[in-house]
Design a protein around this motif. Sequence first.
Motif, mmCIF file in Angstrom:
data_model
loop_
_atom_site.group_PDB
_atom_site.id
_atom_site.type_symbol
_atom_site.label_atom_id
_atom_site.label_comp_id
_atom_site.label_asym_id
_atom_site.label_seq_id
_atom_site.Cartn_x
_atom_site.Cartn_y
_atom_site.Cartn_z
ATOM 1 N N GLU A 166 0.919 -1.121 0.077
ATOM 2 C CA GLU A 166 0.238 0.053 -0.225
ATOM 3 C C GLU A 166 0.814 1.204 0.310
ATOM 4 O O GLU A 166 1.858 1.275 0.966
ATOM 5 C CB GLU A 166 -0.940 0.231 0.998
ATOM 6 N N LEU A 167 0.764 2.134 -0.913
ATOM 7 C CA LEU A 167 1.640 3.217 -1.267
ATOM 8 C C LEU A 167 0.804 4.452 -1.254
ATOM 9 O O LEU A 167 -0.035 4.528 -1.922
ATOM 10 C CB LEU A 167 2.588 3.194 -2.428
ATOM 11 N N PHE A 168 1.130 5.365 -0.429
ATOM 12 C CA PHE A 168 0.297 6.836 -0.191
ATOM 13 C C PHE A 168 0.946 7.781 -0.878
ATOM 14 O O PHE A 168 0.206 8.824 -0.587
ATOM 15 C CB PHE A 168 -0.033 6.817 1.207
ATOM 16 N N ASP A 169 2.297 7.883 -1.151
ATOM 17 C CA ASP A 169 3.016 8.933 -1.514
ATOM 18 C C ASP A 169 4.031 8.624 -2.481
ATOM 19 O O ASP A 169 4.575 7.519 -2.304
ATOM 20 C CB ASP A 169 3.378 9.795 -0.556
ATOM 21 N N LEU A 170 4.573 9.486 -3.231
ATOM 22 C CA LEU A 170 5.849 9.207 -4.145
ATOM 23 C C LEU A 170 7.039 8.784 -3.301
ATOM 24 O O LEU A 170 7.717 7.873 -3.927
ATOM 25 C CB LEU A 170 6.169 10.627 -4.585
ATOM 26 N N GLN A 192 -0.659 -1.233 -4.665
ATOM 27 C CA GLN A 192 -1.808 -0.500 -4.661
ATOM 28 C C GLN A 192 -1.484 0.905 -4.399
ATOM 29 O O GLN A 192 -0.849 1.376 -3.105
ATOM 30 C CB GLN A 192 -2.681 -1.019 -3.463
ATOM 31 N N PHE A 193 -1.977 1.952 -5.383
ATOM 32 C CA PHE A 193 -1.764 3.342 -5.017
ATOM 33 C C PHE A 193 -2.797 3.688 -4.154
ATOM 34 O O PHE A 193 -3.953 3.808 -4.799
ATOM 35 C CB PHE A 193 -1.689 3.874 -6.261
ATOM 36 N N CYS A 194 -2.786 4.302 -3.079
ATOM 37 C CA CYS A 194 -3.996 4.767 -2.255
ATOM 38 C C CYS A 194 -3.868 6.489 -2.463
ATOM 39 O O CYS A 194 -3.169 6.961 -1.726
ATOM 40 C CB CYS A 194 -3.491 4.282 -1.074
ATOM 41 N N TRP A 222 0.067 -3.434 -10.536
ATOM 42 C CA TRP A 222 -0.606 -2.069 -9.720
ATOM 43 C C TRP A 222 -2.099 -1.896 -9.837
ATOM 44 O O TRP A 222 -2.788 -2.208 -10.980
ATOM 45 C CB TRP A 222 0.254 -0.941 -10.034
ATOM 46 N N SER A 223 -2.591 -1.520 -8.699
ATOM 47 C CA SER A 223 -3.845 -1.040 -8.720
ATOM 48 C C SER A 223 -4.077 0.272 -8.021
ATOM 49 O O SER A 223 -3.122 0.609 -7.564
ATOM 50 C CB SER A 223 -4.978 -1.815 -7.965
ATOM 51 N N GLY A 224 -5.057 1.013 -8.340
ATOM 52 C CA GLY A 224 -5.121 2.413 -7.604
ATOM 53 C C GLY A 224 -6.693 2.683 -7.423
ATOM 54 O O GLY A 224 -7.660 2.166 -8.003
ATOM 55 N N PHE A 225 -6.714 3.594 -6.430
ATOM 56 C CA PHE A 225 -8.067 4.001 -5.956
ATOM 57 C C PHE A 225 -7.883 5.298 -5.559
ATOM 58 O O PHE A 225 -6.953 5.918 -5.097
ATOM 59 C CB PHE A 225 -8.775 3.101 -5.055
ATOM 60 N N ARG A 246 -9.682 -0.201 -7.552
ATOM 61 C CA ARG A 246 -10.489 -0.686 -6.191
ATOM 62 C C ARG A 246 -11.591 0.229 -5.918
ATOM 63 O O ARG A 246 -11.559 1.211 -6.224
ATOM 64 C CB ARG A 246 -9.355 -0.510 -5.261
ATOM 65 N N VAL A 247 -12.618 -0.484 -5.591
ATOM 66 C CA VAL A 247 -13.642 0.309 -5.084
ATOM 67 C C VAL A 247 -14.130 -0.142 -3.701
ATOM 68 O O VAL A 247 -13.606 -1.379 -3.288
ATOM 69 C CB VAL A 247 -14.993 0.416 -6.180
ATOM 70 N N GLY A 248 -15.241 0.289 -3.077
ATOM 71 C CA GLY A 248 -15.655 -0.196 -1.800
ATOM 72 C C GLY A 248 -15.913 0.527 -0.962
ATOM 73 O O GLY A 248 -15.413 1.788 -0.759
#
Length: 297
Positions: A166-170, A192-194, A222-225, A246-248
């Motif tokens: 899970e990645l939240f920033d660069l 996963q890009f969060c 990779w995925s992203g949301f 990703r959704v939910g």
Amino acid sequence: MNRKPFITCAVTGGGGGAFKSPLVPVTPEEIANDVLAVAEAGAAIAHVHVREPDTKKPSRRTDLYAEVVERVRARNRSIILNLTGGMGGDLDVGAGADPFAFGPETDLVNATERLVHVQALRPDICTLDCGSYNASAGSLVYISTSDQIRQGAAHIRSLGVRPELELFDLGQVRFVLEMMDQGHFDAPTMIQFCLGVPYGAPADTVGMKAMADMVRGHDVIWSGFGVGPMQLPMVAQAVLLGGNVRVGLEDNIYLRRGVFATNVDLVGRAVTIIEAMGADVMGAEATRDLLGLPMRD
């Protein structure tokens, strides 16, 4: 563009959604039923947190995770289960003269204790949060240090579980690429890009493209949301940039302004967006093949 993306549905999360919407599942039975329903709607992966049934508060209890897994597997062996490994990283720094006077939101444990339920249940996937960040405008910080990330990665590998990073920033992308070069993760690395989480990368084209560009040319899937109202726009953006989606209800509780969504609503809307773009949604069995995930007993 990704012509065959898979969908992850994050069905409940560890945030405040359950206190705002009556449609967020809380009990293990409710969570499992939503996992089964989103599998029918088109999700290949279900990302699972658990909550205390009586208070709705987020929980790290292994027995609650076990009940969810048992209920799902009794009826569906194909859906890929992704249990969170992120609970236990909250530090509510003292806001007064003493920063060590930690506040009531603190729930901070070490890297392996965050994975007790993963060790017990051995899911297909678990998440590994790959960096610290300010989690509110106040004094709440999410803690995931470099050493904790390395320790978590090693422990997850020893369990034979696939990590989703899970990645939240660069800066977190940069650190993960270094870890990949050092051999900490089996290829292809699942990322996963969060986006839009306070205070990380924004949920917009610039934020997602910057992160996608950093991993381009590396052996990653990779995925992203995006959170809140940017969740569904980021479905289209991820597919256009070559990713998965990703959704939910973990990330967004509305179908449109003032209308609460169900997890099935959000997965169904994602399927509509993907198919309207001329792409096909990848099912659970094909996603297992892509990720190299065998069926578990």
